[in-house]
Design a protein around this motif. Sequence first.
Motif, PDB file in Angstrom:
ATOM      1  N   ALA A  85     -16.551   4.671   7.455  1.00 46.84           N
ATOM      2  CA  ALA A  85     -15.304   4.226   6.839  1.00 46.84           C
ATOM      3  C   ALA A  85     -14.881   5.130   5.686  1.00 46.84           C
ATOM      4  N   ILE A  86     -15.829   5.544   4.873  1.00 47.97           N
ATOM      5  CA  ILE A  86     -15.491   6.436   3.760  1.00 47.97           C
ATOM      6  C   ILE A  86     -14.920   7.750   4.299  1.00 47.97           C
ATOM      7  N   GLY A  87     -15.612   8.320   5.274  1.00 47.79           N
ATOM      8  CA  GLY A  87     -15.131   9.577   5.858  1.00 47.79           C
ATOM      9  C   GLY A  87     -13.769   9.431   6.504  1.00 47.79           C
ATOM     10  N   MET A  88     -13.580   8.403   7.316  1.00 46.65           N
ATOM     11  CA  MET A  88     -12.310   8.222   8.017  1.00 46.65           C
ATOM     12  C   MET A  88     -11.166   7.907   7.055  1.00 46.65           C
ATOM     13  N   ASN A  89     -11.439   7.148   5.996  1.00 49.23           N
ATOM     14  CA  ASN A  89     -10.385   6.863   5.026  1.00 49.23           C
ATOM     15  C   ASN A  89      -9.943   8.119   4.296  1.00 49.23           C
ATOM     16  N   PHE A  90     -10.875   9.012   4.000  1.00 48.32           N
ATOM     17  CA  PHE A  90     -10.472  10.290   3.402  1.00 48.32           C
ATOM     18  C   PHE A  90      -9.584  11.077   4.363  1.00 48.32           C
ATOM     19  N   MET A  92      -7.653   9.796   6.757  1.00 48.18           N
ATOM     20  CA  MET A  92      -6.367   9.102   6.879  1.00 48.18           C
ATOM     21  C   MET A  92      -5.475   9.355   5.675  1.00 48.18           C
ATOM     22  N   TYR A  93      -6.063   9.300   4.487  1.00 45.54           N
ATOM     23  CA  TYR A  93      -5.246   9.477   3.285  1.00 45.54           C
ATOM     24  C   TYR A  93      -4.909  10.937   3.007  1.00 45.54           C
ATOM     25  N   SER A  94      -5.448  11.844   3.788  1.00 42.66           N
ATOM     26  CA  SER A  94      -5.024  13.236   3.645  1.00 42.66           C
ATOM     27  C   SER A  94      -3.620  13.428   4.208  1.00 42.66           C
ATOM     28  N   ALA A  95      -3.150  12.476   5.020  1.00 39.63           N
ATOM     29  CA  ALA A  95      -1.851  12.612   5.666  1.00 39.63           C
ATOM     30  C   ALA A  95      -0.861  11.525   5.239  1.00 39.63           C
ATOM     31  N   GLN A  96      -1.207  10.734   4.255  1.00 37.31           N
ATOM     32  CA  GLN A  96      -0.293   9.694   3.783  1.00 37.31           C
ATOM     33  C   GLN A  96      -0.510   9.456   2.296  1.00 37.31           C
ATOM     34  N   GLU A  97       0.388   8.669   1.715  1.00 39.66           N
ATOM     35  CA  GLU A  97       0.289   8.381   0.291  1.00 39.66           C
ATOM     36  C   GLU A  97      -0.983   7.588  -0.001  1.00 39.66           C
ATOM     37  N   PHE A  98      -1.684   7.985  -1.056  1.00 39.06           N
ATOM     38  CA  PHE A  98      -2.955   7.355  -1.420  1.00 39.06           C
ATOM     39  C   PHE A  98      -2.712   6.100  -2.231  1.00 39.06           C
ATOM     40  N   HIS A  99      -3.368   5.011  -1.819  1.00 42.24           N
ATOM     41  CA  HIS A  99      -3.378   3.753  -2.571  1.00 42.24           C
ATOM     42  C   HIS A  99      -4.845   3.373  -2.765  1.00 42.24           C
ATOM     43  N   ALA A 100      -5.303   3.410  -4.002  1.00 38.19           N
ATOM     44  CA  ALA A 100      -6.719   3.156  -4.275  1.00 38.19           C
ATOM     45  C   ALA A 100      -7.165   1.786  -3.775  1.00 38.19           C
ATOM     46  N   ASN A 101      -6.339   0.763  -3.971  1.00 37.69           N
ATOM     47  CA  ASN A 101      -6.715  -0.575  -3.511  1.00 37.69           C
ATOM     48  C   ASN A 101      -6.868  -0.620  -1.997  1.00 37.69           C
ATOM     49  N   HIS A 102      -5.920  -0.026  -1.282  1.00 36.43           N
ATOM     50  CA  HIS A 102      -5.989   0.000   0.177  1.00 36.43           C
ATOM     51  C   HIS A 102      -7.203   0.787   0.646  1.00 36.43           C
ATOM     52  N   PHE A 103      -7.488   1.861  -0.059  1.00 40.52           N
ATOM     53  CA  PHE A 103      -8.639   2.700   0.286  1.00 40.52           C
ATOM     54  C   PHE A 103      -9.932   1.894   0.194  1.00 40.52           C
TER      55      PHE A 103
END
Length: 130
Positions: A85-90, A92-103
Amino acid sequence: MNVKSFVSSGITGFVVYFLTGWLCYGILFTEIFPKEEENANTLTFIALGCLFYAFLHALIFIKWAGIRTFSTGLKTGFVIGLLYAIGMNFFMYSAQEFHANHFIIGILIDSFSTAIMGGFIGFVHGKTSA
């Protein structure tokens, strides 16, 4: 490798993972991935992703780790799910706006779902491999 155990564990893992994902992402935390235009294949692709993810875990648990209990599957599923999950979230957020809570919530949901799935895979493997 016992094919019956592999298939039973994989299908059980698929059902559990799909349902926990639906509960978490479809009902409880809908703001993480807001509904956009859905195409006709969205649910099919989600189901196929869950299916192959569950069979990957079944393969790891049965062939290499020898996991045969719910508690061991739960713990191992959590660790694998957390790292994945940590790897995939990084990614995913490389291509969209980062939201710490969502992350963070996404990581927790994916870890939780994989832990539950892992527990059931371990349990079913233990029951079907004897």
